[in-house]
Each structure stands twice: as structure tokens, then as C-alpha cells.
Design a protein around this motif. Structure first.
Motif, PDB file in Angstrom:
ATOM      1  N   LYS A 218      -0.543 -10.160 -46.349  1.00 35.59           N
ATOM      2  CA  LYS A 218      -1.539 -11.230 -46.305  1.00 35.59           C
ATOM      3  C   LYS A 218      -2.800 -10.734 -45.617  1.00 35.59           C
ATOM      4  CE  LYS A 218      -1.940 -16.115 -44.924  1.00 35.59           C
ATOM      5  NZ  LYS A 218      -1.260 -17.230 -44.209  1.00 35.59           N
ATOM      6  N   VAL A 219      -3.949 -11.122 -46.153  1.00 35.25           N
ATOM      7  CA  VAL A 219      -5.237 -10.774 -45.547  1.00 35.25           C
ATOM      8  C   VAL A 219      -6.087 -12.033 -45.485  1.00 35.25           C
ATOM      9  CG1 VAL A 219      -7.323  -9.377 -45.740  1.00 35.25           C
ATOM     10  CG2 VAL A 219      -5.128  -8.419 -46.463  1.00 35.25           C
ATOM     11  N   GLU A 220      -6.562 -12.374 -44.286  1.00 31.97           N
ATOM     12  CA  GLU A 220      -7.408 -13.544 -44.096  1.00 31.97           C
ATOM     13  C   GLU A 220      -8.701 -13.141 -43.407  1.00 31.97           C
ATOM     14  OE1 GLU A 220      -5.133 -17.492 -43.169  1.00 31.97           O
ATOM     15  OE2 GLU A 220      -4.284 -15.910 -41.931  1.00 31.97           O
ATOM     16  N   ASN A 221      -9.818 -13.738 -43.828  1.00 30.18           N
ATOM     17  CA  ASN A 221     -11.097 -13.481 -43.187  1.00 30.18           C
ATOM     18  C   ASN A 221     -11.307 -14.503 -42.080  1.00 30.18           C
ATOM     19  OD1 ASN A 221     -13.741 -12.977 -42.471  1.00 30.18           O
ATOM     20  ND2 ASN A 221     -14.385 -12.514 -44.558  1.00 30.18           N
ATOM     21  N   LYS A 222     -11.242 -14.029 -40.840  1.00 29.19           N
ATOM     22  CA  LYS A 222     -11.461 -14.900 -39.684  1.00 29.19           C
ATOM     23  C   LYS A 222     -12.590 -14.346 -38.826  1.00 29.19           C
ATOM     24  CE  LYS A 222      -6.811 -16.845 -39.343  1.00 29.19           C
ATOM     25  NZ  LYS A 222      -5.703 -17.203 -38.421  1.00 29.19           N
ATOM     26  N   GLY A 223     -13.657 -13.913 -39.464  1.00 27.84           N
ATOM     27  CA  GLY A 223     -14.686 -13.135 -38.782  1.00 27.84           C
ATOM     28  C   GLY A 223     -14.294 -11.683 -38.918  1.00 27.84           C
TER      29      GLY A 223
ATOM     30  N   VAL B 120      -8.581  -6.634 -37.824  1.00 27.70           N
ATOM     31  CA  VAL B 120      -9.293  -5.420 -38.217  1.00 27.70           C
ATOM     32  C   VAL B 120     -10.791  -5.720 -38.188  1.00 27.70           C
ATOM     33  CG1 VAL B 120      -9.552  -3.658 -39.985  1.00 27.70           C
ATOM     34  CG2 VAL B 120      -7.336  -4.780 -39.677  1.00 27.70           C
ATOM     35  N   SER B 121     -11.519  -5.035 -37.321  1.00 26.15           N
ATOM     36  CA  SER B 121     -12.945  -5.301 -37.138  1.00 26.15           C
ATOM     37  C   SER B 121     -13.784  -4.697 -38.263  1.00 26.15           C
ATOM     38  CB  SER B 121     -13.416  -4.731 -35.797  1.00 26.15           C
ATOM     39  OG  SER B 121     -13.398  -3.309 -35.843  1.00 26.15           O
ATOM     40  N   GLY B 122     -15.017  -5.145 -38.347  1.00 25.49           N
ATOM     41  CA  GLY B 122     -15.941  -4.596 -39.321  1.00 25.49           C
ATOM     42  C   GLY B 122     -16.172  -3.114 -39.112  1.00 25.49           C
TER      43      GLY B 122
ATOM     44  N   ARG C  50     -15.091   2.468 -41.428  1.00 22.35           N
ATOM     45  CA  ARG C  50     -14.700   3.857 -41.190  1.00 22.35           C
ATOM     46  C   ARG C  50     -13.408   4.253 -41.906  1.00 22.35           C
ATOM     47  NH1 ARG C  50     -17.231   6.723 -37.175  1.00 22.35           N
ATOM     48  NH2 ARG C  50     -18.827   5.602 -35.997  1.00 22.35           N
ATOM     49  N   THR C  51     -12.881   3.357 -42.715  1.00 17.54           N
ATOM     50  CA  THR C  51     -11.639   3.628 -43.434  1.00 17.54           C
ATOM     51  C   THR C  51     -11.860   3.417 -44.932  1.00 17.54           C
ATOM     52  OG1 THR C  51     -10.956   1.332 -42.945  1.00 17.54           O
ATOM     53  CG2 THR C  51     -10.119   3.060 -41.481  1.00 17.54           C
ATOM     54  N   PRO C  52     -10.914   3.883 -45.791  1.00 21.93           N
ATOM     55  CA  PRO C  52     -11.097   3.723 -47.238  1.00 21.93           C
ATOM     56  C   PRO C  52     -11.322   2.270 -47.641  1.00 21.93           C
ATOM     57  CG  PRO C  52      -9.342   5.275 -46.796  1.00 21.93           C
ATOM     58  CD  PRO C  52      -9.715   4.685 -45.470  1.00 21.93           C
ATOM     59  N   GLN C  53     -12.119   2.063 -48.681  1.00 21.27           N
ATOM     60  CA  GLN C  53     -12.514   0.714 -49.094  1.00 21.27           C
ATOM     61  C   GLN C  53     -11.323  -0.163 -49.455  1.00 21.27           C
ATOM     62  OE1 GLN C  53     -15.426   1.122 -52.208  1.00 21.27           O
ATOM     63  NE2 GLN C  53     -17.071   1.670 -50.805  1.00 21.27           N
TER      64      GLN C  53
END
Length: 205
Positions: free
Chosen positions: A14-19, A65-67, A72-75
Motif C-alpha cells: 500500500k502507498v498513501e500520499n500524506k505529504g 518516505v520523504s521527497g 534519490r532512488t529509482p522512479q
């Protein structure tokens, strides 16, 4: 600190955008053995456990996981169904089976060649000129969180570096390195000793 010896393969569920991105990762560990606030290397990226759950052998944990980390990691690193190499932080008294690894990605490399040789896999990786001085024949490097020995190094005309690695069948089976193919991007971390030697050299009179 880590050693580059992967102890499990996890899968992003699961991936959620929380900032920042809140990423949930399933793993075959016991949740009782994972502490909130603990560090886990996820394909070479040191991240902090902020949630956990599940049962022994079928656990999950969440990380933010920060911006900066994303840049700095693969897309495609942080997407659902992506498999990740996992390693908990080194504890005092643990065996140092690989080499000292910080969990900070220095560069993203790209697989230039992946070929079978006698059951093992030979990988050739292209990396930017910024880390070329830190890669040496028979030296250590971390690829997607896995401690490996550099077989040989070749400097490219444009300043980039190409280096080769040998992935034995066992390593290919217990990590995600066995799934790599030409064109894939990987996280690279240079040997911490090479980092200090380069700094000492730059200050030498």
C-alpha cells in the motif's frame, strides 16, 4: 548501521500520499521483533518503522518516505507490488557478515548487462562520474541493499564508470538481484571507508 546482508524480501502492499509517502510493506518476520522507531534498510534505504502489525511469518510495517528519498532512488521504487530487500539495523554483538553500510543512497545505477555464466549471473552496472573515484576492483559496494564485491572497473569516455559483479545463485534467490535485467535502475551506496579515504586525499598537502 547495516551490513548489506539481506534477511528477507518484503513487498509493498500500500502507498498513501500524506505529504510524505506512507508505504506499507509485508514481510515474513514476527511483528513482536519490530519496534516502532526502529530502522530497517529497504533495498538499501534506511527507513523508520512508524506502524506495524500482522502475525509471525506474515507481518507488515509502515514507513514514511520523504521527497528527498524519492528524488534519490529509482522512479518506480515506491509502488505497490514492488519487492524490496530488507535488513534490520545492526545490533551490538551481531556478526558483520558483509561490510559497514549506512543505508544512504549515493547514486542510482543502471544495469548495462545481465548474463548467466556457469549458473551465476554477471551484472555490469553504469554509474555517474560523481561516484567513479569510490569504486575499486575487489572493493565493496552496496547494490539495492546487498553487500557485494566489485570484480572489475572500467572508466567510460564521458567520465561515468562501468563495474561488474558476480551474483551467485544463492544471492539471486534470497534477494531481488536475481530479478534484475538490462535497463533496470538500482540503488548504490559506496564503501564508507572509500568515502573517508577520498576526503583524506583531498585534504593532503
Amino acid at each position: 548501521m547495516f551490513t548489506g546482508i539481506v534477511t528477507a524480501i518484503g513487498t509493498i502492499t500500500k502507498v498513501e500520499n500524506k505529504g510524505d509517502l506512507r508505504v506499507v510493506i509485508s514481510c515474513p518476520w514476527d511483528p513482536a521483533g519490530m519496534d516502532i522507531g526502529a530502522s530497517i534498510a529497504c533495498s538499501g534505504v534506511c527507513l523508520t518503522v512508524v506502524e506495524k502489525g500482522g502475525e509471525p511469518g506474515d507481518a507488515w510495517f509502515a514507513v514514511d518516505v520523504s521527497g528527498e528519498t524519492i528524488s534519490r532512488t529509482p522512479q518506480d521504487q515506491w509502488r505497490a507490488d514492488r519487492r524490496l530487500n530488507l535488513e534490520p539495523a545492526l545490533r551490538l554483538g551481531d556478526e558483520l557478515g558483509g561490510h559497514l553500510v549506512t543505508g544512504h543512497v549515493d547514486a542510482v545505477g543502471r544495469i548495462a548487462l545481465a548474463e548467466d555464466i556457469g549458473g551465476s549471473t554477471r551484472l555490469e552496472i553504469l554509474a555517474s562520474e560523481e561516484i567513479a573515484p569510490f569504486i575499486a576492483e575487489k572493493g565493496s559496494i552496496t547494490v539495492d541493499g546487498v553487500s557485494l564485491t566489485v570484480n572489475d572497473v572500467e572508466d567510460e569516455p564521458n567520465g561515468d564508470v562501468r563495474f561488474s559483479l558476480n551474483i551467485i545463485p544463492h544471492t539471486g534467490e534470497v534477494t531481488t538481484l536475481g530479478d534484475l535485467s538490462e535497463g533496470d535502475a538500482v540503488n548504490l551506496e559506496i564503501d564508507v571507508l572509500a568515502r573517508y579515504l577520498k576526503r583524506m586525499q583531498s585534504l593532503a598537502v
